[in-house]
Design a protein around this motif. Sequence first.
Motif, PDB file in Angstrom:
ATOM      1  N   VAL A 356    -119.815  20.190  50.496  1.00  0.00           N
ATOM      2  CA  VAL A 356    -119.208  18.850  50.528  1.00  0.00           C
ATOM      3  C   VAL A 356    -119.408  18.425  49.180  1.00  0.00           C
ATOM      4  N   ALA A 357    -117.984  18.474  48.320  1.00  0.00           N
ATOM      5  CA  ALA A 357    -117.908  17.976  47.075  1.00  0.00           C
ATOM      6  C   ALA A 357    -118.959  18.812  46.223  1.00  0.00           C
ATOM      7  N   GLY A 358    -119.146  20.202  46.126  1.00  0.00           N
ATOM      8  CA  GLY A 358    -119.720  21.058  45.405  1.00  0.00           C
ATOM      9  C   GLY A 358    -121.357  21.049  45.695  1.00  0.00           C
ATOM     10  N   GLU A 359    -121.715  20.259  46.812  1.00  0.00           N
ATOM     11  CA  GLU A 359    -122.953  20.251  47.154  1.00  0.00           C
ATOM     12  C   GLU A 359    -123.310  20.466  48.688  1.00  0.00           C
ATOM     13  N   TRP A 360    -124.312  21.202  48.984  1.00  0.00           N
ATOM     14  CA  TRP A 360    -124.598  21.655  50.349  1.00  0.00           C
ATOM     15  C   TRP A 360    -125.158  20.401  51.290  1.00  0.00           C
ATOM     16  N   ALA A 361    -124.722  20.135  52.321  1.00  0.00           N
ATOM     17  CA  ALA A 361    -125.044  19.136  53.180  1.00  0.00           C
ATOM     18  C   ALA A 361    -125.316  19.574  54.658  1.00  0.00           C
ATOM     19  N   ARG A 362    -126.297  19.280  55.110  1.00  0.00           N
ATOM     20  CA  ARG A 362    -126.734  19.495  56.568  1.00  0.00           C
ATOM     21  C   ARG A 362    -125.726  18.997  57.501  1.00  0.00           C
ATOM     22  N   ARG A 363    -125.188  19.771  58.441  1.00  0.00           N
ATOM     23  CA  ARG A 363    -124.316  19.308  59.380  1.00  0.00           C
ATOM     24  C   ARG A 363    -125.011  19.849  60.911  1.00  0.00           C
ATOM     25  N   GLU A 386    -116.366  24.739  54.750  1.00  0.00           N
ATOM     26  CA  GLU A 386    -117.060  26.082  53.970  1.00  0.00           C
ATOM     27  C   GLU A 386    -118.866  25.914  54.259  1.00  0.00           C
ATOM     28  N   VAL A 387    -119.022  27.108  55.005  1.00  0.00           N
ATOM     29  CA  VAL A 387    -120.477  26.929  55.558  1.00  0.00           C
ATOM     30  C   VAL A 387    -121.068  28.185  54.906  1.00  0.00           C
ATOM     31  N   LEU A 388    -122.491  27.716  54.495  1.00  0.00           N
ATOM     32  CA  LEU A 388    -123.239  28.628  53.770  1.00  0.00           C
ATOM     33  C   LEU A 388    -123.831  29.544  54.753  1.00  0.00           C
ATOM     34  N   LEU A 389    -123.687  31.045  54.511  1.00  0.00           N
ATOM     35  CA  LEU A 389    -124.203  32.134  55.292  1.00  0.00           C
ATOM     36  C   LEU A 389    -125.696  32.245  55.000  1.00  0.00           C
ATOM     37  N   THR A 390    -126.179  31.904  54.165  1.00  0.00           N
ATOM     38  CA  THR A 390    -127.836  32.314  53.691  1.00  0.00           C
ATOM     39  C   THR A 390    -128.476  30.876  53.415  1.00  0.00           C
ATOM     40  N   PRO A 391    -128.837  30.088  54.578  1.00  0.00           N
ATOM     41  CA  PRO A 391    -129.384  28.789  54.366  1.00  0.00           C
ATOM     42  C   PRO A 391    -130.747  28.828  53.750  1.00  0.00           C
ATOM     43  N   ALA A 392    -131.363  30.005  54.065  1.00  0.00           N
ATOM     44  CA  ALA A 392    -132.791  30.135  53.534  1.00  0.00           C
ATOM     45  C   ALA A 392    -133.015  30.125  51.956  1.00  0.00           C
ATOM     46  N   VAL A 393    -131.785  30.533  51.495  1.00  0.00           N
ATOM     47  CA  VAL A 393    -131.672  30.532  49.834  1.00  0.00           C
ATOM     48  C   VAL A 393    -131.975  29.156  49.387  1.00  0.00           C
ATOM     49  N   ARG A 426    -116.514  13.283  54.416  1.00  0.00           N
ATOM     50  CA  ARG A 426    -116.635  13.465  53.006  1.00  0.00           C
ATOM     51  C   ARG A 426    -117.646  12.517  52.795  1.00  0.00           C
ATOM     52  N   PRO A 427    -118.974  13.027  52.924  1.00  0.00           N
ATOM     53  CA  PRO A 427    -120.181  12.250  52.601  1.00  0.00           C
ATOM     54  C   PRO A 427    -120.255  11.935  51.019  1.00  0.00           C
ATOM     55  N   ALA A 428    -120.948  10.723  50.792  1.00  0.00           N
ATOM     56  CA  ALA A 428    -121.069  10.379  49.340  1.00  0.00           C
ATOM     57  C   ALA A 428    -121.853  11.540  48.590  1.00  0.00           C
ATOM     58  N   ARG A 429    -121.649  11.924  47.390  1.00  0.00           N
ATOM     59  CA  ARG A 429    -122.125  12.934  46.765  1.00  0.00           C
ATOM     60  C   ARG A 429    -123.791  12.371  46.425  1.00  0.00           C
ATOM     61  N   GLY A 430    -124.645  13.286  46.395  1.00  0.00           N
ATOM     62  CA  GLY A 430    -126.015  13.128  46.402  1.00  0.00           C
ATOM     63  C   GLY A 430    -126.420  12.254  47.243  1.00  0.00           C
ATOM     64  N   GLN A 431    -125.848  11.844  48.396  1.00  0.00           N
ATOM     65  CA  GLN A 431    -126.459  10.849  49.357  1.00  0.00           C
ATOM     66  C   GLN A 431    -127.769  11.582  50.208  1.00  0.00           C
ATOM     67  N   LEU A 432    -128.622  10.621  50.536  1.00  0.00           N
ATOM     68  CA  LEU A 432    -129.672  11.379  51.061  1.00  0.00           C
ATOM     69  C   LEU A 432    -129.757  10.826  52.544  1.00  0.00           C
TER      70      LEU A 432
END
Length: 432
Positions: A356-363, A386-393, A426-432
């Motif tokens: 999401v906007a260049g950062e990885w967000a849990r979905r 776009e889904v990350l295939l290696t979340p352990a990284v 579209r979550p806010a960038r850097g939102q926790l």
Amino acid sequence: MRLILCCALLLAGCGSAPETSLPTEVIRIAPLALTVEADGQSRGVKSTPLLVPGQQWALRQLVWMKADGSRVEAGELVAQFRATQGQLELDKALLDLQRNALARSAKEDELGSVQGRVEVDLSQVGIQLAIARRYADADLAMFARNEILDAVQDEEFLGEKRGVLQWRQDQASQRGSAELGVLDSQRASFDINAQKFKQDLDALELRAANDGVLVHSANWSGEKPKLGASMWAGMEFASLPDPSQLEVELVLPQLEAQGIVEGVEVEVFPAGRPDQAVLSKIAWVASAPAVRGRGNPIKYLSMRAPLPVAEAQKYGWVPGQAFHARIHIGRAERALSVPNVAISSSAGQSFVQVNVAGEWARRDVSLGARGPARAEVLEGLSEGDEVLLTPAVLSQSGESPTQSSDAAGAQGPARGGAPERGARPRPARGQL
């Protein structure tokens, strides 16, 4: 000039975001077919068990048998056994019978000898008593007084002696009868054992109860009977399945059997003959996986699917035939799916990492059918994510993924309303 340009390109490559080098996949709507390959063999829905002959728990040794998968007729010899232990037990029982016969003969001779001696003593006492009574009936004037007293005394003594001898005779007869009764009881017991062992030795052949195809039964470790193997009477040696009703039994490792339930469609065909493929459905799934074979800790799940009667008769399928199956866990013309390697779980909730906007967000995602490589996504993802295939990284690199887009969407009304259905969150960038 060329050197400056090359250095600029290298510096640009080094300054790129690390996320771009991570393996990802863009989610697309496409036809979905989740399948699992499995092997098994055909078996009869109904079958006649063939048990090892003999008395219960009698030890047998297999010396001959018909081959597995052979066609047999009713009454045909299927297997032969040897009972070495049973022969030893029979010889022991016959020896006990001979010893019992000798002991009874000796006891009868002893009883006859005792009774003979008592009868001789009784005869002698009778003669002496007759003589003593002669004096008692004679004229007293003809004998001296001391002779008369001796005669009377002898008669009284001989009478007592005869009574004692008669008592001894009765006692010898009763005791002898009791001892002979014990020996007769032992003989009856030995005779029963001998008859039982004879019957056990007569039951060393196993014959087919009806026409059919012989299928050897496997033991708890998955091994089928072998020549020279020791078996116990009453164990299942083989079976004669009913060839008119067949089913295929499949086994899968526990990890590969996830998502397989009753009613799932399966395509089966004999090993090496895909041209004979037929469609069926899983009709039975084992309640729990089990270990198959010694030294193999992997647990397998068993399942069964009936074979169509018409096709089984057409192709001549028989019980015990090797089959290959393709189990269709899930099918859809248009569906979203994600690789299993991209799925993580926590507290029973499955989730993936989305760019999401260049950062990885849990979905958080809701999954449907799950195959060995991919899983169907029912909710949580949209086409183009776009889904990350290696979340352990992420955890290894120390990066902290942003909050789930679902949680961010919950704050949407305060920021101007929720996004339209199907639109990419579209979550806010850097939102926790």
